[in-house]
Design a protein around this motif. Structure first.
Motif, PDB file in Angstrom:
ATOM      1  N   TRP A  21      70.909  74.396  73.624  1.00 46.72           N
ATOM      2  CA  TRP A  21      71.592  74.290  74.914  1.00 46.72           C
ATOM      3  C   TRP A  21      72.789  73.349  74.871  1.00 46.72           C
ATOM      4  CZ3 TRP A  21      66.659  73.585  78.397  1.00 46.72           C
ATOM      5  CH2 TRP A  21      65.979  74.802  78.469  1.00 46.72           C
ATOM      6  N   SER A  22      72.625  72.209  74.220  1.00 50.30           N
ATOM      7  CA  SER A  22      73.656  71.171  74.300  1.00 50.30           C
ATOM      8  C   SER A  22      74.989  71.572  73.691  1.00 50.30           C
ATOM      9  CB  SER A  22      73.158  69.881  73.645  1.00 50.30           C
ATOM     10  OG  SER A  22      72.849  70.111  72.286  1.00 50.30           O
ATOM     11  N   THR A  23      74.978  72.392  72.646  1.00 51.32           N
ATOM     12  CA  THR A  23      76.247  72.725  71.982  1.00 51.32           C
ATOM     13  C   THR A  23      76.508  74.225  71.874  1.00 51.32           C
ATOM     14  OG1 THR A  23      75.187  72.610  69.802  1.00 51.32           O
ATOM     15  CG2 THR A  23      76.275  70.606  70.600  1.00 51.32           C
ATOM     16  N   GLY A  24      75.589  75.053  72.363  1.00 49.61           N
ATOM     17  CA  GLY A  24      75.775  76.485  72.209  1.00 49.61           C
ATOM     18  C   GLY A  24      75.727  77.304  73.484  1.00 49.61           C
ATOM     19  N   GLN A  25      75.293  76.712  74.577  1.00 49.13           N
ATOM     20  CA  GLN A  25      75.071  77.470  75.811  1.00 49.13           C
ATOM     21  C   GLN A  25      76.312  78.214  76.291  1.00 49.13           C
ATOM     22  OE1 GLN A  25      71.905  77.617  77.434  1.00 49.13           O
ATOM     23  NE2 GLN A  25      72.907  79.307  78.445  1.00 49.13           N
ATOM     24  N   LEU A  71      74.763  78.976  65.329  1.00 51.65           N
ATOM     25  CA  LEU A  71      74.632  77.704  64.619  1.00 51.65           C
ATOM     26  C   LEU A  71      75.671  76.708  65.120  1.00 51.65           C
ATOM     27  CD1 LEU A  71      74.216  79.146  61.014  1.00 51.65           C
ATOM     28  CD2 LEU A  71      72.470  78.761  62.769  1.00 51.65           C
ATOM     29  N   SER A  72      75.184  75.618  65.704  1.00 54.31           N
ATOM     30  CA  SER A  72      76.033  74.522  66.169  1.00 54.31           C
ATOM     31  C   SER A  72      75.257  73.228  65.978  1.00 54.31           C
ATOM     32  CB  SER A  72      76.431  74.727  67.633  1.00 54.31           C
ATOM     33  OG  SER A  72      75.295  74.791  68.465  1.00 54.31           O
ATOM     34  N   LYS A  73      75.915  72.123  66.232  1.00 58.55           N
ATOM     35  CA  LYS A  73      75.318  70.810  65.981  1.00 58.55           C
ATOM     36  C   LYS A  73      73.981  70.675  66.717  1.00 58.55           C
ATOM     37  CE  LYS A  73      76.318  65.918  65.965  1.00 58.55           C
ATOM     38  NZ  LYS A  73      77.280  64.869  66.270  1.00 58.55           N
ATOM     39  N   GLY A  74      72.969  70.295  65.975  1.00 57.22           N
ATOM     40  CA  GLY A  74      71.637  70.088  66.532  1.00 57.22           C
ATOM     41  C   GLY A  74      70.746  71.311  66.497  1.00 57.22           C
ATOM     42  N   GLU A 100      79.570  78.021  64.992  1.00 55.51           N
ATOM     43  CA  GLU A 100      80.623  77.325  65.741  1.00 55.51           C
ATOM     44  C   GLU A 100      81.325  76.401  64.758  1.00 55.51           C
ATOM     45  OE1 GLU A 100      83.297  76.471  67.768  1.00 55.51           O
ATOM     46  OE2 GLU A 100      81.885  77.234  69.267  1.00 55.51           O
ATOM     47  N   ALA A 101      82.612  76.616  64.554  1.00 59.90           N
ATOM     48  CA  ALA A 101      83.358  75.814  63.576  1.00 59.90           C
ATOM     49  C   ALA A 101      84.130  74.669  64.226  1.00 59.90           C
ATOM     50  CB  ALA A 101      84.321  76.714  62.805  1.00 59.90           C
ATOM     51  N   ASP A 102      84.384  74.751  65.526  1.00 54.51           N
ATOM     52  CA  ASP A 102      85.200  73.750  66.217  1.00 54.51           C
ATOM     53  C   ASP A 102      84.382  72.494  66.507  1.00 54.51           C
ATOM     54  OD1 ASP A 102      86.781  72.223  67.912  1.00 54.51           O
ATOM     55  OD2 ASP A 102      87.444  73.935  69.114  1.00 54.51           O
ATOM     56  N   PRO A 103      84.711  71.364  65.860  1.00 51.84           N
ATOM     57  CA  PRO A 103      83.952  70.131  66.089  1.00 51.84           C
ATOM     58  C   PRO A 103      83.981  69.679  67.551  1.00 51.84           C
ATOM     59  CG  PRO A 103      85.442  69.870  64.217  1.00 51.84           C
ATOM     60  CD  PRO A 103      85.769  71.182  64.864  1.00 51.84           C
ATOM     61  N   ASP A 104      85.030  70.008  68.282  1.00 51.23           N
ATOM     62  CA  ASP A 104      85.110  69.634  69.695  1.00 51.23           C
ATOM     63  C   ASP A 104      84.132  70.416  70.564  1.00 51.23           C
ATOM     64  OD1 ASP A 104      87.122  67.781  69.161  1.00 51.23           O
ATOM     65  OD2 ASP A 104      88.729  69.238  69.541  1.00 51.23           O
ATOM     66  N   LYS A 105      83.584  71.489  70.010  1.00 48.07           N
ATOM     67  CA  LYS A 105      82.627  72.314  70.755  1.00 48.07           C
ATOM     68  C   LYS A 105      81.237  72.266  70.118  1.00 48.07           C
ATOM     69  CE  LYS A 105      86.187  75.352  72.484  1.00 48.07           C
ATOM     70  NZ  LYS A 105      86.755  76.703  72.455  1.00 48.07           N
ATOM     71  N   GLY A 106      80.975  71.236  69.338  1.00 45.58           N
ATOM     72  CA  GLY A 106      79.667  71.099  68.713  1.00 45.58           C
ATOM     73  C   GLY A 106      79.532  71.815  67.392  1.00 45.58           C
TER      74      GLY A 106
END
Length: 118
Positions: A21-25, A71-74, A100-106
């Motif tokens: 949820w935190s970085t992919g929603q 796949l994103s942070k966490g 997700e490759a953009d660090p600003d989006k997790g």
């Protein structure tokens, strides 16, 4: 003309969106909306729309034809995401990986995201 979609008897969704949820929603909501535009009639599981019981994640996976891991942070540190991965593999579901490759989006590199795996 859009393709004719079929779904295996007994299944409910063509696609299950697995994400943290935190970085992919937000991103998986966009994925769902865009697929619905491109493929009218596609049935996509997204927790904010379809989740009734967090304890039934494995059942939602069972009732889905294909599983998308966003796949994103966490992601790999989430207990529920790991449940979704485990049950998808045990049920031999077809899997689609989206990173997700953009660090600003997790996002992050695949190597960094893999480093989070237990």
């Amino acid at each position: 003309q859009p393709p004719e979609l079929s779904i295996v008897l007994g299944l409910t969704w063509h696609l299950f969106n697995s994400h943290i949820w935190s970085t992919g929603q937000d991103a998986v909501a966009v994925v769902k909306r865009q697929l619905q535009i491109l493929l009218p009639g596609i049935k996509i599981f997204l927790d904010v729309d379809d989740l009734e019981d967090i304890g039934a994640l494995e059942e939602y996976i069972r009732r889905s034809q294909v599983i998308l891991f966003f796949l994103s942070k966490g992601y790999f540190r989430s207990k529920n995401c790991l449940r979704e991965i485990r049950s998808s593999l045990e049920m031999d579901k077809p899997i689609v990986l989206v990173q997700e490759a953009d660090p600003d989006k997790g996002g992050g590199t695949l190597q960094a995201l893999r480093a989070e795996c237990p």
